[in-house]
Design a protein around this motif. Structure first.
Motif, PDB file in Angstrom:
ATOM      1  N   VAL A  41       1.087  -1.457   0.079  1.00  0.00           N
ATOM      2  CA  VAL A  41      -0.006  -0.126   0.418  1.00  0.00           C
ATOM      3  C   VAL A  41       0.652   1.492   0.167  1.00  0.00           C
ATOM      4  O   VAL A  41       1.786   1.059   0.598  1.00  0.00           O
ATOM      5  N   ALA A  42       0.717   1.951  -0.425  1.00  0.00           N
ATOM      6  CA  ALA A  42       1.620   3.681  -0.951  1.00  0.00           C
ATOM      7  C   ALA A  42       1.914   3.950   0.387  1.00  0.00           C
ATOM      8  O   ALA A  42       2.955   4.507   0.849  1.00  0.00           O
ATOM      9  N   PRO A  43       1.227   4.325   1.648  1.00  0.00           N
ATOM     10  CA  PRO A  43       1.585   4.777   2.192  1.00  0.00           C
ATOM     11  C   PRO A  43       2.973   3.930   3.319  1.00  0.00           C
ATOM     12  O   PRO A  43       3.808   4.356   3.701  1.00  0.00           O
ATOM     13  N   TRP A  44       2.615   2.779   2.961  1.00  0.00           N
ATOM     14  CA  TRP A  44       3.820   1.657   3.676  1.00  0.00           C
ATOM     15  C   TRP A  44       4.900   1.848   2.762  1.00  0.00           C
ATOM     16  O   TRP A  44       6.677   1.915   3.308  1.00  0.00           O
ATOM     17  N   ASP A  45       4.952   1.733   1.365  1.00  0.00           N
ATOM     18  CA  ASP A  45       6.207   1.736   0.335  1.00  0.00           C
ATOM     19  C   ASP A  45       6.436   2.942   0.551  1.00  0.00           C
ATOM     20  O   ASP A  45       8.128   2.792   0.130  1.00  0.00           O
ATOM     21  N   ASP A  46       6.412   4.282   0.835  1.00  0.00           N
ATOM     22  CA  ASP A  46       6.519   5.049   0.470  1.00  0.00           C
ATOM     23  C   ASP A  46       7.999   5.330   1.734  1.00  0.00           C
ATOM     24  O   ASP A  46       8.646   5.916   2.314  1.00  0.00           O
ATOM     25  N   PHE A  47       6.830   4.518   2.853  1.00  0.00           N
ATOM     26  CA  PHE A  47       8.165   5.017   4.006  1.00  0.00           C
ATOM     27  C   PHE A  47       9.523   4.646   4.392  1.00  0.00           C
ATOM     28  O   PHE A  47      10.544   4.532   4.747  1.00  0.00           O
ATOM     29  N   TRP A  48       8.748   3.380   3.782  1.00  0.00           N
ATOM     30  CA  TRP A  48      10.097   2.434   3.480  1.00  0.00           C
ATOM     31  C   TRP A  48      11.079   3.125   2.069  1.00  0.00           C
ATOM     32  O   TRP A  48      12.298   3.192   2.343  1.00  0.00           O
TER      33      TRP A  48
END
Length: 454
Positions: A396-403
Motif C-alpha cells: 500500500v502506498a503509505p507503507w511503500d513510501d515510508f520504506w
C-alpha cells in the motif's frame, strides 16, 4: 476409542500421536499447494510491479525458483515439530521464551484468520463460477464455513481422507486442464524479465506463509524425513502446476483480464470441456486450505490457553472466519502476502540458525516457564527491516513510501536483482549467528573459572 487414539489431543497436556507417513504429508501439502487463489494469483505473478509484465517463460521460472526456496523453508521449519512433538507457536517458546512467544502467536492468529476468510471467499467465488449467480454468495460462504469447521474437529482423519481419495481426483483434474490449456494457448512473445525478483518474492511469500503451521502437522509425522520430503515434494510440484495453469489461463482469457477482478481467470477453467465438473472438484477440495488455517489458528490459541479444548476454539474460529469472509476486502490480497513474508521469513531464519547451528535442539525449552530470550527479537526485527529495504514488491502506498524514505535517509540503493525474502533471511541468520557466537564467548570464562574451583 480408535479415533480418539489416532486423533490430535484435545489439549496441549496430552502427547501427540505419530501416525502420518511421507505419503500422508505429501498428499496434505500437495493439496495445500493447489489453490484457487493460486490460479488467480497468476495475475500478480505475471505483473508483480503492476506495469512491467513478465514473459511467460520468466513467470514459470519464477514459480519454480520461488517455490523451491519457500518450501525448503517450510520443510526445515517442520523438523523441530517432529522432533519435539510441539506445534509451531509452542515451539517459539524455545526461541523467544514463553511470554515473548505470545507476540508471534498473536500475529499468526491474525494472519491465519485472514487466510481462512480469503479461502472461504475464493470457495464461494469458485462455486459461483461453476453454478452461476442463482445461489447467493453468502450461502456458499456459510456452507464452506460449516464444512471447514466440521473437518477441523477431526484433523488427522481429514489428512488421511485427503491421501486416500481427494488427491487422486485433484491430479486428474489438473492433468485435464493442463492438456486443454496447452492445446489452446498461442505462443507468447510479450513481456520481459525485469520484474523477475519481485515475482520470486511473491511466490516465496505464497509458500512461506505456511511456515507458521508447518510443525502443527509435522508433530504427528513418523520421522523428520517424512515431514520434510512430503512438504518440499508435495507442495513444490503442486504450487508450480497451479501457478503454471493460472499463467496459461490468463493467456487464454486475454490480456484484458489483468485489469479485471482476480477471479476472472476461473472462466478459462469452466469453459474447458467438462471444465465445470473438474473445476467443481477443485472448489470442493479448496476446503483443505480453510481447514488448515482454522486448525493452525486453533493450536496457536492453545499456546496462549493450553488447557482449553481445541474443539471449542475450532467452532469459535470457524464462526469468525465465516463472518469475515462475508466482509473481506480481496483487493488487499497482494499486500497481505507481502506483510506475511516480511514477518515470518526472518523469524524462520532466526529459529533455523538457533535450532540447527547453535545447538538449540539440545536445550529447546517449550515449557510454560521458558525464560524470555530478548536477544532473539533483534535479528527478527533487523530481518523484517531488511525485507522492506530490499524488496521490490508493492503493498500500500503509505507503507511503500515510508520504506522509500528510510532508504533515502540511510543512503541505501535497492538493486534490481535484490530479493526481499532472501535479504531478510540472510540478515536475520547472520545476526542470530553473531549473537550466538558472542554469547558462547561470554560463557567460556565462567566455565573455566568453575573448572579451576573444582
Amino acid at each position: 476409542m480408535t479415533r480418539a487414539v489416532n486423533e490430535v489431543p484435545l489439549t496441549l497436556d496430552e502427547p501427540p500421536p505419530k501416525t502420518l507417513g511421507v505419503l500422508d504429508q505429501g498428499a496434505l501439502w500437495a493439496n495445500l499447494g493447489v489453490s484457487l487463489l493460486g490460479f488467480s494469483g497468476a495475475l500478480l505473478l505475471l505483473d508483480p510491479l503492476k506495469g512491467a509484465p513478465l514473459s511467460v517463460a520468466a513467470a514459470l521460472v519464477a514459480a519454480v525458483v520461488g517455490s523451491l526456496i519457500g518450501t525448503a523453508m517450510v520443510g526445515l521449519a517442520a523438523i523441530p515439530g517432529t522432533q519435539t512433538g510441539r506445534p509451531s507457536m509452542v515451539l517459539l517458546r524455545g526461541l523467544f521464551g514463553a511470554r515473548l512467544s505470545y507476540v508471534p502467536t498473536v500475529l499468526n492468529i491474525i494472519q491465519m484468520v485472514g487466510w481462512g476468510a480469503f479461502e472461504l471467499w475464493v470457495i464461494a467465488m469458485g462455486a459461483n463460477a461453476v453454478f452461476g449467480p442463482a445461489v447467493p454468495y453468502a450461502v456458499w460462504v456459510i456452507a464452506a464455513g460449516v464444512l471447514t469447521t466440521a473437518v477441523t474437529i477431526w484433523p488427522l482423519g481429514s489428512v488421511r481422507l485427503l491421501r486416500r481419495y481427494v488427491t487422486i481426483a485433484v491430479i486428474i483434474a489438473l492433468i485435464w486442464f493442463a492438456v486443454d490449456f496447452l492445446g489452446q494457448a498461442q505462443p507468447q512473445s510479450g513481456g520481459s524479465w525485469q520484474a523477475f525478483a519481485p515475482a520470486v518474492d511473491y511466490v516465496i511469500a505464497l509458500s512461506v506463509s505456511w511456515v507458521p503451521m508447518a510443525a502443527d502437522f509435522a508433530r504427528h509425522s513418523r520421522s523428520s524425513a517424512a515431514a520434510f520430503t512430503g512438504i518440499v515434494g508435495g507442495y513444490t510440484l503442486a504450487q508450480v502446476a497451479c501457478l503454471g495453469l493460472g499463467v496459461y489461463a490468463v493467456a487464454i482469457t486475454g490480456a484484458a483480464v489483468a485489469g479485471a477482478d482476480s477471479t476472472a481467470v476461473f472462466g478459462a477453467f469452466v469453459a474447458a470441456p467438462l471444465g465445470a465438473l473438474f473445476f467443481a472438484v477443485l472448489v470442493l477440495r479448496e476446503t483443505d486450505q480453510s481447514f488448515a488455517n482454522v486448525y493452525s489458528t486453533t493450536v496457536s490459541l492453545q499456546n496462549l490457553m493450553p488447557r482449553v479444548d481445541r474443539r471449542v476454539f475450532t467452532v469459535a474460529i470457524g464462526v469468525l472466519t465465516t463472518g469475515l469472509a462475508l466482509l473481506v476486502d480481496v483487493n488487499s490480497y497482494g499486500a497481505f502476502l507481502g506483510v506475511i513474508g516480511a514477518v515470518f521469513v526472518p523469524m524462520f531464519a532466526v529459529l533455523a540458525v538457533d535450532y540447527f547451528l547453535l545447538g538449540g535442539a539440545a536445550r529447546w525449552n517449550t515449557g510454560e516457564d521458558a525464560p524470555a530470550r530478548w536477544s532473539m527479537l533483534v535479528p527478527w526485527a533487523l530481518g523484517f527491516a531488511a525485507y522492506w529495504l530490499t524488496t521490490s514488491a508493492l503493498t500500500v502506498a503509505p507503507w511503500d513510501d515510508f520504506w522509500a524514505a528510510v532508504r533515502d535517509a540511510i543512503g541505501f540503493t535497492r538493486q534490481p536483482w535484490m530479493n526481499g525474502a532472501l535479504g531478510a533471511a540472510l540478515v536475520a541468520s547472520l545476526v542470530t549467528l553473531a549473537i550466538g557466537l558472542v554469547s558462547r564467548r561470554g560463557d567460556r570464562p565462567t566455565a573455566l573459572r568453575s573448572g579451576t574451583r573444582r
